[in-house]
Structures are given as C-alpha cells and as structure tokens.
Design a protein around this motif. Structure first.
Motif, mmCIF file in Angstrom:
data_model
loop_
_atom_site.group_PDB
_atom_site.id
_atom_site.type_symbol
_atom_site.label_atom_id
_atom_site.label_comp_id
_atom_site.label_asym_id
_atom_site.label_seq_id
_atom_site.Cartn_x
_atom_site.Cartn_y
_atom_site.Cartn_z
ATOM 1 N N ASN A 96 -30.809 12.399 3.641
ATOM 2 C CA ASN A 96 -31.521 11.105 4.101
ATOM 3 C C ASN A 96 -30.675 9.790 3.681
ATOM 4 N N ILE A 97 -30.930 8.510 4.575
ATOM 5 C CA ILE A 97 -30.462 7.583 3.902
ATOM 6 C C ILE A 97 -31.813 6.387 3.860
ATOM 7 N N ARG A 98 -31.848 5.397 3.055
ATOM 8 C CA ARG A 98 -32.912 4.521 2.925
ATOM 9 C C ARG A 98 -32.327 3.137 3.456
ATOM 10 N N VAL A 99 -33.093 2.872 4.548
ATOM 11 C CA VAL A 99 -32.740 1.614 5.108
ATOM 12 C C VAL A 99 -33.709 0.603 4.892
ATOM 13 N N PRO A 100 -33.560 -0.700 4.442
ATOM 14 C CA PRO A 100 -34.535 -1.569 4.023
ATOM 15 C C PRO A 100 -35.538 -1.629 5.455
ATOM 16 N N VAL A 101 -37.143 -1.757 5.114
ATOM 17 C CA VAL A 101 -38.125 -1.880 6.380
ATOM 18 C C VAL A 101 -38.274 -0.498 6.897
ATOM 19 N N LEU A 102 -37.027 -0.019 7.494
ATOM 20 C CA LEU A 102 -37.114 1.253 8.588
ATOM 21 C C LEU A 102 -37.466 2.384 7.497
ATOM 22 N N GLY A 103 -37.174 2.439 6.040
ATOM 23 C CA GLY A 103 -37.466 3.522 5.101
ATOM 24 C C GLY A 103 -36.255 4.658 5.246
ATOM 25 N N GLU A 104 -36.722 5.605 5.068
ATOM 26 C CA GLU A 104 -35.956 6.927 5.075
ATOM 27 C C GLU A 104 -35.499 7.327 6.391
ATOM 28 N N LEU A 105 -34.229 7.674 6.795
ATOM 29 C CA LEU A 105 -33.875 8.160 8.014
ATOM 30 C C LEU A 105 -33.122 9.666 7.673
#
Length: 261
Positions: A96-105
């Motif tokens: 996973n990666i953590r993108v601001p607002v979008l959360g974990e993808l």
C-alpha cells in the motif's frame, strides 16, 4: 633451457592474455556483418513492488483544489534525491501507499498506468467532476540499482528514466574493467516470491532478447573477474611477456648467486 623458456613464454602468452572477442559487447555471431537486423523490445511494463518509491503529481485547472491531495515540499529541494525519499510514496510491506485524503491505496503488482487510472477514477468518483480536468502523473521516483565487482565505479546508483538497459547501467558505473567477465554478468532480481538469479553474456547480441537486459528497481548486478586477474601475469601480450621475463630473470639471478656462494 632456451626451448623451455620459449615454451613458457608462448604458453603464458596464450593462457594469460584476454582475447579481443571477450571484450567486445553485443557481437552478432554467425551472421552477415552487412545485414541489418531489427530487434523488438521484450521489456514488459514494470509492476510496483514492496519498497518501491513512487512520485505522484496531481494537477487541475485550479491547482488550489488539488493541493490537499499532494505532499508539500520545499521547492529548492523538489528535484533532489533526498526530497524524493521524504516526499515520495513508499510501497509498504502490504503493498500500500498512503495518499493525502485518499488514504491507503493498494498498488502491489500494478503498472504505473494502472495506478494512475485508479487515482484518477477515485478523484473523479468522490471529489471532482470531469470539468475540473484532473491530470495525474505516476512515475517511479528514480530507477535504483546496485552494481559490484569489476566495474569502474561500484555502488548504488539512481537513474531518472523509465527504462534502463544493463548496458546503460554499466556505462553509468564506469564500464566493465579489462579483467571483468562480460560473458557471465550476474543479475539478482527481487520478485514477490523471493529473489531470482540470471546470467547474461554481454558479448552476445542475443542477450538483447532477454527480459533481464532491462534493469528493474533494486536489481543487484555483479561482474565477476576473469581468471587472468588472479594469475597476475598481465592482461595483454606485452604485460605477460614482461612478467614472465622478470620472473625468469629473478630465478636465473638466484641460481647464479647460489652457484657462486
């Protein structure tokens, strides 16, 4: 005695010298030299793996609208390798990666284009309309590889390109030395199931057909030395003859001195 010396010189010359054919890259063997052969690239789109570093940029007509989805960074350090380490998106052990607002993808096993499409779709479905003209760019934050052995500059390097061949990686590391084995370059590559090892003969043009001809992030390249290096008799004919003559001169001197004592 003369015959023995002559035989030793000839034997050392042929055994110790490195043939020219072992130094030339990507030779077209058993083909017409004047023929033109077109080779098709065999590289496949790279798929994200654990510990990869991704660079994600989100743009829109009004940049203020997407500022909350991006990580702020110092503009003076925006292009430095250190900035990419702190401001990029690292794929964790769960993929996973953590993108601001979008959360974990979850991006494990996805190509850069597939990750881009996923982010664009999520933005348009949950936050923006088509009129916002969302533009997303996803790239590997540098192609990192490590190379050791018989090269000019061993170590870890980062190339900011989408595709890098092993020839480019070696050239960027100072090329293989004269005593490096170009016929057996070892590539250790990381996969989700573990590590795999493959050997490339860089003197053969057919190597360009191998999927290992293209470097992938975190590849470990090892260039082993030729046997001539450990023998220490020299790599060229002049060096070999000089070494052998020096050794014979030393032996002769010792014998003469011992007889005179």
């Amino acid at each position: 005695m003369k015959k023995t010396v002559f035989v030793l010189l000839i034997t050392s010359f042929f055994v110790s010298c490195i043939p020219n054919k072992d130094l030339i890259y990507l030779q077209e063997k058993n083909t017409d030299k004047d023929a033109i052969e077109i080779k098709q690239e065999v590289s496949k789109p790279y798929r994200a793996q654990v510990n990869d570093m991704l660079s994600i940029t989100i743009k829109a007509i009004d940049q203020k609208l997407v500022s909350m989805f991006t990580i702020s960074s110092d503009q003076n350090q925006a292009n430095s390798q250190q900035a990419l380490y702190f401001n990029g998106y690292t794929v964790d052990d769960h993929g996973n990666i953590r993108v601001p607002v979008l959360g974990e993808l979850n991006v494990l096993g996805y190509t850069m284009e597939e990750i881009r499409n996923t982010i664009e779709k999520k933005l348009l479905d949950d936050y923006f309309k088509t009129e916002a003209n969302i533009f997303v760019t996803v790239k590997l934050a540098g192609l990192r590889y490590t190379i050791n052995g018989e090269v000019g500059s061993p170590g870890t390097n980062v190339l900011y390109q989408d595709k890098v061949t092993i020839m480019e990686a070696i050239a960027n590391s100072g090329d293989i030395t004269l005593t490096g084995n170009r016929k057996e370059v070892q590539v250790i590559r990381k996969f989700p199931h573990g590590f795999e090892t493959h050997y490339l003969d860089l003197t053969d043009a057919k190597t360009m057909d191998s999927p290992y001809f293209y470097v992938q992030p975190n590849d470990y390249i090892i260039v082993k030395p030729l046997k001539q290096k450990s023998w220490g008799t020299g790599t060229t004919g002049v060096q070999t003859i000089t070494t052998v003559v020096s050794a014979l001169t030393l032996v002769t001197t010792v014998i003469l001195l011992s007889k005179n004592l």
